[in-house]
Design a protein around this motif. Structure first.
Motif, PDB file in Angstrom:
ATOM      1  N   TYR A 128     -10.388   6.585  11.688  1.00  0.00           N
ATOM      2  CA  TYR A 128     -11.332   5.477  11.547  1.00  0.00           C
ATOM      3  C   TYR A 128     -10.725   4.400  10.647  1.00  0.00           C
ATOM      4  O   TYR A 128      -9.852   4.690   9.818  1.00  0.00           O
ATOM      5  CB  TYR A 128     -12.648   5.985  10.960  1.00  0.00           C
ATOM      6  CG  TYR A 128     -13.353   6.982  11.849  1.00  0.00           C
ATOM      7  CD1 TYR A 128     -14.255   6.549  12.814  1.00  0.00           C
ATOM      8  CD2 TYR A 128     -13.088   8.344  11.742  1.00  0.00           C
ATOM      9  CE1 TYR A 128     -14.897   7.464  13.647  1.00  0.00           C
ATOM     10  CE2 TYR A 128     -13.729   9.260  12.568  1.00  0.00           C
ATOM     11  CZ  TYR A 128     -14.624   8.811  13.520  1.00  0.00           C
ATOM     12  OH  TYR A 128     -15.244   9.707  14.352  1.00  0.00           O
ATOM     13  N   PRO A 129     -11.157   3.168  10.785  1.00  0.00           N
ATOM     14  CA  PRO A 129     -10.583   2.083   9.978  1.00  0.00           C
ATOM     15  C   PRO A 129     -10.957   2.216   8.503  1.00  0.00           C
ATOM     16  O   PRO A 129     -12.028   2.744   8.173  1.00  0.00           O
ATOM     17  CB  PRO A 129     -11.196   0.819  10.594  1.00  0.00           C
ATOM     18  CG  PRO A 129     -12.455   1.284  11.250  1.00  0.00           C
ATOM     19  CD  PRO A 129     -12.174   2.670  11.737  1.00  0.00           C
ATOM     20  N   TRP A 152      -2.667   3.781   8.755  1.00  0.00           N
ATOM     21  CA  TRP A 152      -3.429   2.606   8.364  1.00  0.00           C
ATOM     22  C   TRP A 152      -2.535   1.393   8.123  1.00  0.00           C
ATOM     23  O   TRP A 152      -2.709   0.345   8.747  1.00  0.00           O
ATOM     24  CB  TRP A 152      -4.245   2.893   7.105  1.00  0.00           C
ATOM     25  CG  TRP A 152      -5.560   3.558   7.389  1.00  0.00           C
ATOM     26  CD1 TRP A 152      -6.108   3.798   8.627  1.00  0.00           C
ATOM     27  CD2 TRP A 152      -6.482   4.071   6.430  1.00  0.00           C
ATOM     28  NE1 TRP A 152      -7.319   4.442   8.495  1.00  0.00           N
ATOM     29  CE2 TRP A 152      -7.580   4.621   7.157  1.00  0.00           C
ATOM     30  CE3 TRP A 152      -6.501   4.130   5.040  1.00  0.00           C
ATOM     31  CZ2 TRP A 152      -8.670   5.198   6.516  1.00  0.00           C
ATOM     32  CZ3 TRP A 152      -7.583   4.718   4.410  1.00  0.00           C
ATOM     33  CH2 TRP A 152      -8.655   5.239   5.137  1.00  0.00           C
ATOM     34  N   LEU A 153      -1.557   1.542   7.241  1.00  0.00           N
ATOM     35  CA  LEU A 153      -0.752   0.377   6.862  1.00  0.00           C
ATOM     36  C   LEU A 153       0.161  -0.109   7.997  1.00  0.00           C
ATOM     37  O   LEU A 153       0.143  -1.296   8.331  1.00  0.00           O
ATOM     38  CB  LEU A 153       0.043   0.696   5.597  1.00  0.00           C
ATOM     39  CG  LEU A 153      -0.828   0.999   4.368  1.00  0.00           C
ATOM     40  CD1 LEU A 153       0.027   1.404   3.174  1.00  0.00           C
ATOM     41  CD2 LEU A 153      -1.699  -0.195   4.014  1.00  0.00           C
ATOM     42  N   PRO A 154       0.953   0.776   8.621  1.00  0.00           N
ATOM     43  CA  PRO A 154       1.786   0.271   9.730  1.00  0.00           C
ATOM     44  C   PRO A 154       0.978  -0.166  10.948  1.00  0.00           C
ATOM     45  O   PRO A 154       1.321  -1.145  11.609  1.00  0.00           O
ATOM     46  CB  PRO A 154       2.699   1.462  10.061  1.00  0.00           C
ATOM     47  CG  PRO A 154       2.001   2.650   9.520  1.00  0.00           C
ATOM     48  CD  PRO A 154       1.250   2.190   8.324  1.00  0.00           C
ATOM     49  N   ALA A 155      -0.123   0.533  11.254  1.00  0.00           N
ATOM     50  CA  ALA A 155      -0.919   0.178  12.430  1.00  0.00           C
ATOM     51  C   ALA A 155      -1.621  -1.158  12.235  1.00  0.00           C
ATOM     52  O   ALA A 155      -1.731  -1.956  13.175  1.00  0.00           O
ATOM     53  CB  ALA A 155      -1.948   1.273  12.722  1.00  0.00           C
ATOM     54  N   LEU A 156      -2.106  -1.424  11.024  1.00  0.00           N
ATOM     55  CA  LEU A 156      -2.773  -2.696  10.778  1.00  0.00           C
ATOM     56  C   LEU A 156      -1.791  -3.860  10.854  1.00  0.00           C
ATOM     57  O   LEU A 156      -2.169  -4.978  11.212  1.00  0.00           O
ATOM     58  CB  LEU A 156      -3.473  -2.669   9.414  1.00  0.00           C
ATOM     59  CG  LEU A 156      -4.612  -1.652   9.286  1.00  0.00           C
ATOM     60  CD1 LEU A 156      -5.300  -1.776   7.936  1.00  0.00           C
ATOM     61  CD2 LEU A 156      -5.624  -1.822  10.406  1.00  0.00           C
ATOM     62  N   PRO A 209      -5.852  -7.368   8.262  1.00  0.00           N
ATOM     63  CA  PRO A 209      -5.575  -7.333   6.815  1.00  0.00           C
ATOM     64  C   PRO A 209      -5.495  -5.900   6.313  1.00  0.00           C
ATOM     65  O   PRO A 209      -6.191  -5.017   6.811  1.00  0.00           O
ATOM     66  CB  PRO A 209      -6.772  -8.073   6.208  1.00  0.00           C
ATOM     67  CG  PRO A 209      -7.860  -7.964   7.236  1.00  0.00           C
ATOM     68  CD  PRO A 209      -7.168  -7.975   8.565  1.00  0.00           C
ATOM     69  N   TYR A 210      -4.640  -5.679   5.332  1.00  0.00           N
ATOM     70  CA  TYR A 210      -4.464  -4.336   4.782  1.00  0.00           C
ATOM     71  C   TYR A 210      -5.599  -4.018   3.811  1.00  0.00           C
ATOM     72  O   TYR A 210      -6.177  -4.919   3.200  1.00  0.00           O
ATOM     73  CB  TYR A 210      -3.135  -4.216   4.037  1.00  0.00           C
ATOM     74  CG  TYR A 210      -1.920  -4.520   4.870  1.00  0.00           C
ATOM     75  CD1 TYR A 210      -1.968  -4.496   6.257  1.00  0.00           C
ATOM     76  CD2 TYR A 210      -0.713  -4.840   4.265  1.00  0.00           C
ATOM     77  CE1 TYR A 210      -0.863  -4.776   7.014  1.00  0.00           C
ATOM     78  CE2 TYR A 210       0.411  -5.132   5.012  1.00  0.00           C
ATOM     79  CZ  TYR A 210       0.335  -5.100   6.382  1.00  0.00           C
ATOM     80  OH  TYR A 210       1.430  -5.382   7.135  1.00  0.00           O
ATOM     81  N   TRP A 233       4.670  -6.278   2.936  1.00  0.00           N
ATOM     82  CA  TRP A 233       5.858  -5.419   3.037  1.00  0.00           C
ATOM     83  C   TRP A 233       5.551  -3.924   2.949  1.00  0.00           C
ATOM     84  O   TRP A 233       6.384  -3.097   3.315  1.00  0.00           O
ATOM     85  CB  TRP A 233       6.892  -5.792   1.978  1.00  0.00           C
ATOM     86  CG  TRP A 233       6.380  -5.778   0.555  1.00  0.00           C
ATOM     87  CD1 TRP A 233       5.931  -6.839  -0.159  1.00  0.00           C
ATOM     88  CD2 TRP A 233       6.292  -4.631  -0.316  1.00  0.00           C
ATOM     89  NE1 TRP A 233       5.560  -6.445  -1.432  1.00  0.00           N
ATOM     90  CE2 TRP A 233       5.769  -5.106  -1.548  1.00  0.00           C
ATOM     91  CE3 TRP A 233       6.601  -3.290  -0.175  1.00  0.00           C
ATOM     92  CZ2 TRP A 233       5.553  -4.262  -2.634  1.00  0.00           C
ATOM     93  CZ3 TRP A 233       6.376  -2.434  -1.254  1.00  0.00           C
ATOM     94  CH2 TRP A 233       5.861  -2.925  -2.461  1.00  0.00           C
ATOM     95  N   VAL A 234       4.342  -3.539   2.490  1.00  0.00           N
ATOM     96  CA  VAL A 234       4.047  -2.110   2.376  1.00  0.00           C
ATOM     97  C   VAL A 234       3.998  -1.438   3.747  1.00  0.00           C
ATOM     98  O   VAL A 234       4.170  -0.217   3.847  1.00  0.00           O
ATOM     99  CB  VAL A 234       2.728  -1.858   1.609  1.00  0.00           C
ATOM    100  CG1 VAL A 234       2.814  -2.343   0.181  1.00  0.00           C
ATOM    101  CG2 VAL A 234       1.549  -2.472   2.332  1.00  0.00           C
ATOM    102  N   ALA A 235       3.769  -2.205   4.801  1.00  0.00           N
ATOM    103  CA  ALA A 235       3.744  -1.623   6.149  1.00  0.00           C
ATOM    104  C   ALA A 235       5.104  -1.053   6.538  1.00  0.00           C
ATOM    105  O   ALA A 235       5.187  -0.203   7.434  1.00  0.00           O
ATOM    106  CB  ALA A 235       3.311  -2.674   7.166  1.00  0.00           C
ATOM    107  N   PHE A 236       6.158  -1.502   5.859  1.00  0.00           N
ATOM    108  CA  PHE A 236       7.512  -1.073   6.200  1.00  0.00           C
ATOM    109  C   PHE A 236       8.023   0.037   5.280  1.00  0.00           C
ATOM    110  O   PHE A 236       9.197   0.414   5.360  1.00  0.00           O
ATOM    111  CB  PHE A 236       8.463  -2.267   6.146  1.00  0.00           C
ATOM    112  CG  PHE A 236       8.074  -3.384   7.069  1.00  0.00           C
ATOM    113  CD1 PHE A 236       8.470  -3.384   8.396  1.00  0.00           C
ATOM    114  CD2 PHE A 236       7.273  -4.432   6.615  1.00  0.00           C
ATOM    115  CE1 PHE A 236       8.096  -4.410   9.252  1.00  0.00           C
ATOM    116  CE2 PHE A 236       6.893  -5.461   7.462  1.00  0.00           C
ATOM    117  CZ  PHE A 236       7.303  -5.446   8.788  1.00  0.00           C
TER     118      PHE A 236
END
Length: 278
Positions: free
Chosen positions: A204-205, A228-232, A238-239, A246-249
């Protein structure tokens, strides 16, 4: 290469070989009853599919959930289930360690010429768990087909990277939970709260949950890096907690770090094991 590095590499090779041989033995045992295996795998597929059916039922009453559409939540769901399915298929047997510690059967693994963690992970290898993996993959495929995403090379790369790193993070939770059972003995339900409970949370989001819970799964037990972070980032959303882009990476950094900590916890727990006595 230093002697210590050679020994660690040799131990890794022995562990992989032991895991492969033990799991192959259990697979051969399962395949001796193919109909039973097929029914069990199908049952695993059906039971896990009820989670997504529950989401579909919610969307029969609302258009959006936490500000997210059905395809977007399907993407979160599919990524979480697929990553967890990979880890569960490989290490799902780790939750049996507490039972072995309690009844003393872990001693039989200690005298065998193979790494204990490989033996525990491959013990009663459950190939039927492939049903969960298949179900998550199907939902993820559906989401990727129906979502209107402005694809870039980075976003395309992010999808397989997210699944691999997510599987690594869940694998670390499996190993860390098993290490905890050296102390707590039969605490499989505590471990399941973080493994099965974690993947359910990530379906869930983050907008549905309290900020304290989101902070906990981001900075304490970083399950947010599973999807959550890479998918968003892929969805252009928005995270949570206003984190920087950059946290998505960072999942390729988070997953190895967690695996290293879980390995340390495992070695510490194994060294502290003193058998159950007579």
């Amino acid at each position: 290469m230093a002697d210590g590095d050679r020994l660690r590499l040799r131990a890794l090779r022995e562990g992989v070989r032991a895991y492969r041989l033990i799991s192959a033995m259990w697979i051969r045992s399962l395949m001796a009853y193919r109909l039973s295996f097929a029914m069990t795998a199908l049952g695993n597929f059906a039971v896990t599919a009820f989670d997504f059916v529950a989401i579909l039922l919610m969307f029969s009453q609302v258009d959006r959930l936490g500000g997210y559409s059905l395809p977007e939540i399907a993407f979160l769901y599919g990524a979480s289930c697929t990553a967890f399915g990979l880890a569960d298929l490989a290490l799902g047997s780790m939750d049996r360690l507490g039972r072995r510690v309690r009844d003393g059967t872990l001693d039989t693994l200690l005298v065998r010429p193979a790494p204990v963690i490989a033996q525990v992970a491959a013990d009663r290898f459950g190939l039927h768990r492939i049903g969960r993996l298949a179900q998550g993959t199907l939902v993820l495929t559906y989401a990727l087909v129906v979502l209107d995403i402005d694809w870039t090379p980075l976003k395309v790369l992010m999808v397989p990277l997210m699944l691999l790193c997510g599987a690594g993070i869940f694998a670390a939770v499996f190993v860390g939970g098993a290490a905890f059972q050296f102390v707590a003995q039969d605490a499989a339900e505590v471990q399941n709260a973080f493994t099965y409970g974690g993947t359910t949370l990530l379906q869930y989001p983050p907008t549905l949950f309290a900020k304290d819970l989101v902070r906990g799964v981001t900075f304490v037990l970083p399950l947010a890096f599973v999807n959550w972070l890479p998918a968003l980032y892929v969805l252009g959303r928005p995270y949570p907690l206003d984190l920087p882009t950059w946290v998505a990476f960072t999942p390729p950094l988070v997953a190895p770090a967690l695996l290293a900590l879980a390995g340390l916890a495992w070695r510490t727990g194994l060294r502290s094991y003193r058998s159950t006595g007579s």
